[in-house]
Design a protein around this motif. Structure first.
Motif, PDB file in Angstrom:
ATOM      1  N   GLU A  32     -12.069 -29.372 -18.891  1.00  0.00           N
ATOM      2  CA  GLU A  32     -10.828 -29.511 -18.119  1.00  0.00           C
ATOM      3  C   GLU A  32     -11.084 -30.355 -16.853  1.00  0.00           C
ATOM      4  O   GLU A  32     -10.289 -31.233 -16.514  1.00  0.00           O
ATOM      5  CB  GLU A  32     -10.272 -28.117 -17.758  1.00  0.00           C
ATOM      6  N   SER A  33     -12.199 -30.089 -16.186  1.00  0.00           N
ATOM      7  CA  SER A  33     -12.554 -30.887 -14.995  1.00  0.00           C
ATOM      8  C   SER A  33     -12.685 -32.360 -15.345  1.00  0.00           C
ATOM      9  O   SER A  33     -12.182 -33.224 -14.629  1.00  0.00           O
ATOM     10  CB  SER A  33     -13.898 -30.428 -14.429  1.00  0.00           C
TER      11      SER A  33
ATOM     12  N   GLN B 106      -9.391 -34.010 -15.885  1.00  0.00           N
ATOM     13  CA  GLN B 106      -8.719 -34.304 -14.612  1.00  0.00           C
ATOM     14  C   GLN B 106      -9.347 -35.500 -13.893  1.00  0.00           C
ATOM     15  O   GLN B 106      -8.668 -36.248 -13.208  1.00  0.00           O
ATOM     16  CB  GLN B 106      -8.758 -33.082 -13.693  1.00  0.00           C
TER      17      GLN B 106
ATOM     18  N   GLU C 299     -14.215 -25.069 -18.928  1.00  0.00           N
ATOM     19  CA  GLU C 299     -13.998 -25.474 -17.537  1.00  0.00           C
ATOM     20  C   GLU C 299     -14.466 -26.913 -17.291  1.00  0.00           C
ATOM     21  O   GLU C 299     -13.762 -27.694 -16.651  1.00  0.00           O
ATOM     22  CB  GLU C 299     -14.726 -24.503 -16.601  1.00  0.00           C
TER      23      GLU C 299
ATOM     24  N   ARG D  35     -12.969 -20.547  -7.703  1.00  0.00           N
ATOM     25  CA  ARG D  35     -11.775 -19.789  -7.297  1.00  0.00           C
ATOM     26  C   ARG D  35     -12.160 -18.482  -6.616  1.00  0.00           C
ATOM     27  O   ARG D  35     -11.389 -17.931  -5.835  1.00  0.00           O
ATOM     28  CB  ARG D  35     -10.883 -19.495  -8.511  1.00  0.00           C
TER      29      ARG D  35
ATOM     30  N   ARG E  96     -10.423 -25.875  -8.734  1.00  0.00           N
ATOM     31  CA  ARG E  96      -9.662 -24.721  -9.231  1.00  0.00           C
ATOM     32  C   ARG E  96      -9.833 -24.514 -10.731  1.00  0.00           C
ATOM     33  O   ARG E  96      -9.528 -23.437 -11.245  1.00  0.00           O
ATOM     34  CB  ARG E  96      -8.168 -24.891  -8.921  1.00  0.00           C
ATOM     35  N   SER E  97     -10.302 -25.506 -11.451  1.00  0.00           N
ATOM     36  CA  SER E  97     -10.481 -25.329 -12.896  1.00  0.00           C
ATOM     37  C   SER E  97     -11.734 -24.504 -13.225  1.00  0.00           C
ATOM     38  O   SER E  97     -12.006 -24.229 -14.386  1.00  0.00           O
ATOM     39  CB  SER E  97     -10.489 -26.684 -13.622  1.00  0.00           C
ATOM     40  N   HIS E  98     -12.484 -24.094 -12.195  1.00  0.00           N
ATOM     41  CA  HIS E  98     -13.681 -23.265 -12.400  1.00  0.00           C
ATOM     42  C   HIS E  98     -13.480 -21.889 -11.768  1.00  0.00           C
ATOM     43  O   HIS E  98     -13.195 -21.803 -10.566  1.00  0.00           O
ATOM     44  CB  HIS E  98     -14.905 -23.922 -11.756  1.00  0.00           C
TER      45      HIS E  98
ATOM     46  N   ASN F 244      -7.930 -29.543  -7.182  1.00  0.00           N
ATOM     47  CA  ASN F 244      -7.512 -29.097  -8.516  1.00  0.00           C
ATOM     48  C   ASN F 244      -8.699 -29.023  -9.481  1.00  0.00           C
ATOM     49  O   ASN F 244      -8.762 -28.118 -10.312  1.00  0.00           O
ATOM     50  CB  ASN F 244      -6.434 -30.017  -9.081  1.00  0.00           C
ATOM     51  N   VAL F 245      -9.628 -29.972  -9.359  1.00  0.00           N
ATOM     52  CA  VAL F 245     -10.836 -29.913 -10.190  1.00  0.00           C
ATOM     53  C   VAL F 245     -11.602 -28.627  -9.860  1.00  0.00           C
ATOM     54  O   VAL F 245     -12.016 -27.885 -10.757  1.00  0.00           O
ATOM     55  CB  VAL F 245     -11.743 -31.152  -9.982  1.00  0.00           C
TER      56      VAL F 245
END
Ligand SMILES: [Zn+2]
Length: 244
Positions: A69-70, A73, A66, A191, A185-187, A182-183
């Motif tokens: 990915e953050s 982004q 996670e 969410r 949402r990567s966790h 969106n950042v």
């Protein structure tokens, strides 16, 4: 011939748990990386405890994915330290470890937790970073990398760190707001489904609330270091002699 000026600044965010740096500072980071500055995100722990079904080892692996990915982004570099969620120690070993990261990455601006927090790891991070900034700037302290002085320290808004926190700066993050969401949402934590706290709704609404107060569509608020707002003047603003 055109004269292109390359921004040479950099920003470092130090969060106690994976996700803290993102929820409190991803919009600020995105705003500045999109303007050409570099960024480094440091997680003191992976925040691997507290998943309702996954054991800590498995959740730690998920959290590494996670935060990577953050960082992708945000256009940032990410580093996590090997401390356990809930057990972040406060000692010179950790402080010098963070001092070395500061000397290595040379941030212009550093963002971390305010110490008025309900989480002990957040309070510990504040204390570690405060002393690490001091150690990093001191040439008399000999380490592998030369001394580096951080120019600005800010404490972003975090729902767990609100005791005595104050909004000193409103930053317009309207143009990066979707990227910020969106950042988040990567966790999985943001969410929903892990904690009863509505992270995503809270931080999305906060951007609107700070935007209303700051005069922007979406904004984040930052606290300055106590005393950093002190101004040294000859005359009060608006009353300067005409030739000044
Ligand atoms: Zn945290």
């Amino acid at each position: 011939m055109t004269n292109v000026v390359q921004p040479a600044g950099s920003i470092m965010v130090i969060g106690a748990h994976a996700g803290d740096a993102e929820n409190m500072a991803a919009a600020t980071v995105l705003k500045h990386t999109r303007a050409g500055h570099s960024a480094t995100i440091v997680h003191m722990t992976l925040g691997e405890a507290g998943h309702p079904t996954l054991p800590p080892d498995a959740y730690a692996r998920q959290r590494k994915e996670e935060v990577q990915e953050s960082a992708r982004q945000m256009g940032a570099k990410t580093i996590w330290l090997p401390y356990r969620d809930g057990e972040l120690p406060v000692n010179d070993e950790v402080k010098f470890q963070v001092c070395d990261l500061i000397r290595q990455e040379k941030p212009t601006i550093l963002l971390t937790h305010w110490n008025g927090s309900l989480h002990k790891d957040h309070v510990a991070t504040h204390e570690i970073v405060r002393d690490a900034i001091f150690y990093a700037a001191l040439p008399a302290i000999h380490r592998e990398w030369p001394a580096h002085r951080v120019r600005g320290i800010y404490f972003p808004e975090n729902w767990e760190d609100m005791e005595g926190w104050r909004a000193d700066v409103y930053l317009d993050v309207t143009d990066v707001w979707q990227g910020y969401l969106n950042v988040l949402r990567s966790h999985e934590l943001m969410r929903g489904g892990i904690s009863s706290f509505r992270y995503f709704d809270y931080y999305d609404a906060l951007g609107t609330l700070r935007g209303c107060l700051g005069g922007f569509h979406k904004a984040v608020a930052l606290m300055m270091q106590p005393g950093a707002w002190v101004r040294k003047l000859q005359y009060l603003p608006g009353l300067e002699p005409a030739d000044q």
